[in-house]
Design an enzyme around this catalytic site. Structure first.
Site, PDB file in Angstrom:
ATOM      1  N   SER A 128      -4.938   5.423  -4.097  1.00 10.99           N
ATOM      2  CA  SER A 128      -4.745   6.812  -4.520  1.00 10.99           C
ATOM      3  C   SER A 128      -4.673   6.958  -6.037  1.00 10.99           C
ATOM      4  O   SER A 128      -4.017   6.181  -6.724  1.00 10.99           O
ATOM      5  CB  SER A 128      -3.466   7.370  -3.903  1.00 10.99           C
ATOM      6  OG  SER A 128      -3.251   8.685  -4.377  1.00 10.99           O
ATOM      7  N   ARG A 129      -5.310   8.015  -6.527  1.00 13.96           N
ATOM      8  CA  ARG A 129      -5.203   8.343  -7.953  1.00 13.96           C
ATOM      9  C   ARG A 129      -3.998   9.263  -8.183  1.00 13.96           C
ATOM     10  O   ARG A 129      -3.743   9.684  -9.290  1.00 13.96           O
ATOM     11  CB  ARG A 129      -6.505   9.016  -8.423  1.00 13.96           C
ATOM     12  CG  ARG A 129      -7.728   8.121  -8.250  1.00 13.96           C
ATOM     13  CD  ARG A 129      -9.015   8.834  -8.647  1.00 13.96           C
ATOM     14  NE  ARG A 129      -9.118   8.996 -10.077  1.00 13.96           N
ATOM     15  CZ  ARG A 129      -9.625   8.099 -10.921  1.00 13.96           C
ATOM     16  NH1 ARG A 129     -10.081   6.960 -10.453  1.00 13.96           N
ATOM     17  NH2 ARG A 129      -9.667   8.330 -12.211  1.00 13.96           N
TER      18      ARG A 129
ATOM     19  N   ARG B 105     -11.308   8.700  -2.728  1.00 11.30           N
ATOM     20  CA  ARG B 105     -11.569  10.133  -2.544  1.00 11.30           C
ATOM     21  C   ARG B 105     -13.064  10.423  -2.365  1.00 11.30           C
ATOM     22  O   ARG B 105     -13.465  11.092  -1.413  1.00 11.30           O
ATOM     23  CB  ARG B 105     -11.028  10.883  -3.765  1.00 11.30           C
ATOM     24  CG  ARG B 105     -10.844  12.359  -3.530  1.00 11.30           C
ATOM     25  CD  ARG B 105     -10.293  13.015  -4.784  1.00 11.30           C
ATOM     26  NE  ARG B 105      -9.074  12.373  -5.255  1.00 11.30           N
ATOM     27  CZ  ARG B 105      -8.582  12.500  -6.485  1.00 11.30           C
ATOM     28  NH1 ARG B 105      -9.212  13.250  -7.368  1.00 11.30           N
ATOM     29  NH2 ARG B 105      -7.476  11.870  -6.854  1.00 11.30           N
TER      30      ARG B 105
ATOM     31  N   ASP C 241       0.884  -1.160   0.000  1.00 13.59           N
ATOM     32  CA  ASP C 241       0.000   0.000   0.000  1.00 13.59           C
ATOM     33  C   ASP C 241       0.936   1.228   0.000  1.00 13.59           C
ATOM     34  O   ASP C 241       2.127   1.088   0.298  1.00 13.59           O
ATOM     35  CB  ASP C 241      -0.853  -0.056   1.274  1.00 13.59           C
ATOM     36  CG  ASP C 241      -1.698   1.162   1.460  1.00 13.59           C
ATOM     37  OD1 ASP C 241      -2.439   1.502   0.532  1.00 13.59           O
ATOM     38  OD2 ASP C 241      -1.624   1.777   2.545  1.00 13.59           O
TER      39      ASP C 241
ATOM     40  N   ASP D 149      -1.726  -0.402   6.086  1.00 15.33           N
ATOM     41  CA  ASP D 149      -1.936   0.325   7.349  1.00 15.33           C
ATOM     42  C   ASP D 149      -3.418   0.558   7.640  1.00 15.33           C
ATOM     43  O   ASP D 149      -3.754   1.128   8.667  1.00 15.33           O
ATOM     44  CB  ASP D 149      -1.232   1.690   7.316  1.00 15.33           C
ATOM     45  CG  ASP D 149      -1.949   2.658   6.383  1.00 15.33           C
ATOM     46  OD1 ASP D 149      -2.306   2.262   5.259  1.00 15.33           O
ATOM     47  OD2 ASP D 149      -2.164   3.816   6.786  1.00 15.33           O
TER      48      ASP D 149
ATOM     49  N   ASP E 289       0.029   5.098   0.949  1.00 15.95           N
ATOM     50  CA  ASP E 289      -0.155   6.064   2.032  1.00 15.95           C
ATOM     51  C   ASP E 289      -0.168   5.362   3.390  1.00 15.95           C
ATOM     52  O   ASP E 289      -0.989   4.474   3.631  1.00 15.95           O
ATOM     53  CB  ASP E 289      -1.474   6.810   1.793  1.00 15.95           C
ATOM     54  CG  ASP E 289      -1.809   7.764   2.909  1.00 15.95           C
ATOM     55  OD1 ASP E 289      -0.884   8.401   3.436  1.00 15.95           O
ATOM     56  OD2 ASP E 289      -2.992   7.860   3.264  1.00 15.95           O
TER      57      ASP E 289
ATOM     58  N   GLY F 191      -7.142   4.695   3.512  1.00 18.01           N
ATOM     59  CA  GLY F 191      -7.370   3.605   2.561  1.00 18.01           C
ATOM     60  C   GLY F 191      -8.667   3.726   1.773  1.00 18.01           C
ATOM     61  O   GLY F 191      -8.946   2.937   0.882  1.00 18.01           O
ATOM     62  N   ILE F 192      -9.478   4.739   2.110  1.00 21.87           N
ATOM     63  CA  ILE F 192     -10.792   4.912   1.469  1.00 21.87           C
ATOM     64  C   ILE F 192     -10.652   5.839   0.257  1.00 21.87           C
ATOM     65  O   ILE F 192      -9.922   6.836   0.322  1.00 21.87           O
ATOM     66  CB  ILE F 192     -11.787   5.548   2.492  1.00 21.87           C
ATOM     67  CG1 ILE F 192     -11.789   4.773   3.822  1.00 21.87           C
ATOM     68  CG2 ILE F 192     -13.173   5.694   1.923  1.00 21.87           C
ATOM     69  CD1 ILE F 192     -12.508   3.482   3.830  1.00 21.87           C
TER      70      ILE F 192
HETATM   71  P1  B16 Z   1      -6.411  10.217  -3.783  1.00 21.54           P
HETATM   72  P2  B16 Z   1      -3.539   4.223   0.054  1.00 21.54           P
HETATM   73  C1  B16 Z   1      -5.371   6.167  -0.002  1.00 21.54           C
HETATM   74  O1  B16 Z   1      -4.052   5.728  -0.251  1.00 21.54           O
HETATM   75  C2  B16 Z   1      -5.380   7.035   1.244  1.00 21.54           C
HETATM   76  O2  B16 Z   1      -5.078   6.253   2.396  1.00 21.54           O
HETATM   77  C3  B16 Z   1      -6.745   7.659   1.424  1.00 21.54           C
HETATM   78  O3  B16 Z   1      -6.764   8.496   2.555  1.00 21.54           O
HETATM   79  C4  B16 Z   1      -7.097   8.447   0.155  1.00 21.54           C
HETATM   80  O4  B16 Z   1      -8.389   9.018   0.269  1.00 21.54           O
HETATM   81  C5  B16 Z   1      -7.042   7.488  -1.044  1.00 21.54           C
HETATM   82  O5  B16 Z   1      -5.757   6.931  -1.139  1.00 21.54           O
HETATM   83  C6  B16 Z   1      -7.370   8.208  -2.333  1.00 21.54           C
HETATM   84  O6  B16 Z   1      -6.353   9.150  -2.588  1.00 21.54           O
HETATM   85  O7  B16 Z   1      -7.342  11.298  -3.359  1.00 21.54           O
HETATM   86  O8  B16 Z   1      -4.977  10.651  -3.913  1.00 21.54           O
HETATM   87  O9  B16 Z   1      -6.890   9.481  -5.004  1.00 21.54           O
HETATM   88  O10 B16 Z   1      -3.477   4.085   1.563  1.00 21.54           O
HETATM   89  O11 B16 Z   1      -4.520   3.255  -0.580  1.00 21.54           O
HETATM   90  O12 B16 Z   1      -2.195   4.195  -0.588  1.00 21.54           O
HETATM   91 MG    MG Z   2      -2.719   3.193   3.412  1.00 23.23          MG
END
Ligand code: B16
Ligand code: MG
Length: 217
Positions: A115-116, A48, A8, A169, A10, A45-46
């Site tokens: 994350s995008r 956007r 993962d 995480d 973030d 992990g959720i």
């Molecule tokens: P984005 P991961 C996730 O990353 C983040 O933990 C989460 O807080 C965020 O909303 C999600 O990516 C989308 O991110 O806005 O950049 O597309 O933990 O899956 O690496």
């Molecule tokens: Mg994460």
């Protein structure tokens, strides 16, 4: 037998959570309500849009889809201002040594992030070229705890899911790894990530031999 590791991003490779927190806080202020660090925890992990829906629900606000899209764009604009400043200094402790040890042991590695913005963040911290495969929020339709992001990673690495270990995480990510029939190491504490095979507080001191032993226990 472990043949691949899927990370993962973030909260595992880099702490971009603080920038998500600052951006959600800015959006909440713009909308006229408070946003706490505890609420931010729920968004790990959720995706956007799902994160925005949780933020709005906590504030008792309901909005049409088109407005939610605009708010997501606003939040992401601020998030991108923050990540523009990122450097390799923000890679979490022990990550680079652990990945280097995996490579010495011929273990393939993939990214599996919701994350995008993963490509941009990995570029900023100088890790884009390290992965054998990258799967992020732009490649999948179903968010964690659906295992799609990790299964696609395993497929791109050409490794069967049962030979993959996921590092996560977030609770939704641990559940996704288990749903995908993969082993999982939680980065954090057992009270939240108890379903993982085991938990570590950071990658410091971990290597492939220790990983194998811990997974046999
Ligand atoms: P984005 P991961 C996730 O990353 C983040 O933990 C989460 O807080 C965020 O909303 C999600 O990516 C989308 O991110 O806005 O950049 O597309 O933990 O899956 O690496
Ligand atoms: Mg994460």
């Amino acid at each position: 037998m472990i043949k691949a590791c899927i990370f993962d991003m973030d909260g595992v490779i880099v702490d971009s959570a603080k920038y998500h927190y600052m951006s959600w806080q800015r959006l909440s202020k713009h909308l006229g309500f408070e946003f706490s660090e505890a609420q931010n925890e729920m968004l790990k992990g959720i995706s956007r849009m799902n994160s925005l829906e949780i933020v709005l629900e906590n504030a008792g606000i309901s909005l049409p889809y088109e407005e939610k899209v605009l708010l997501c764009e606003m939040k992401n604009g601020w998030f991108n201002e923050y990540i523009d400043t990122m450097t390799s200094d923000e890679i979490l402790p022990g990550v680079l040594d652990f990945i280097s040890d995996l490579k010495h042991n011929n273990i393939k590695i993939a990214l599996g992030s919701a994350s995008r913005n993963a490509n941009k963040i990995l570029t900023k911290i100088g890790m884009l070229e390290m992965f054998d495969a990258i799967v992020d929020g732009t490649h999948v339709e179903k968010a964690k705890p659906n295992p799609e992001v990790f299964l696609l990673g395993a497929k791109l690495l050409d490794v069967a899911p049962q030979h993959c270990v996921v590092f996560e995480d977030a609770q939704s990510g641990v559940e996704a790894a288990i749903a995908g029939n993969m082993k999982c190491v939680g980065i954090g504490t057992e009270d939240i990530l108890g379903k993982a095979n085991f938990c570590i507080s950071s990658f410091e001191g971990l290597n492939f031999a220790i990983l194998q032993n811990k997974l046999k226990e």
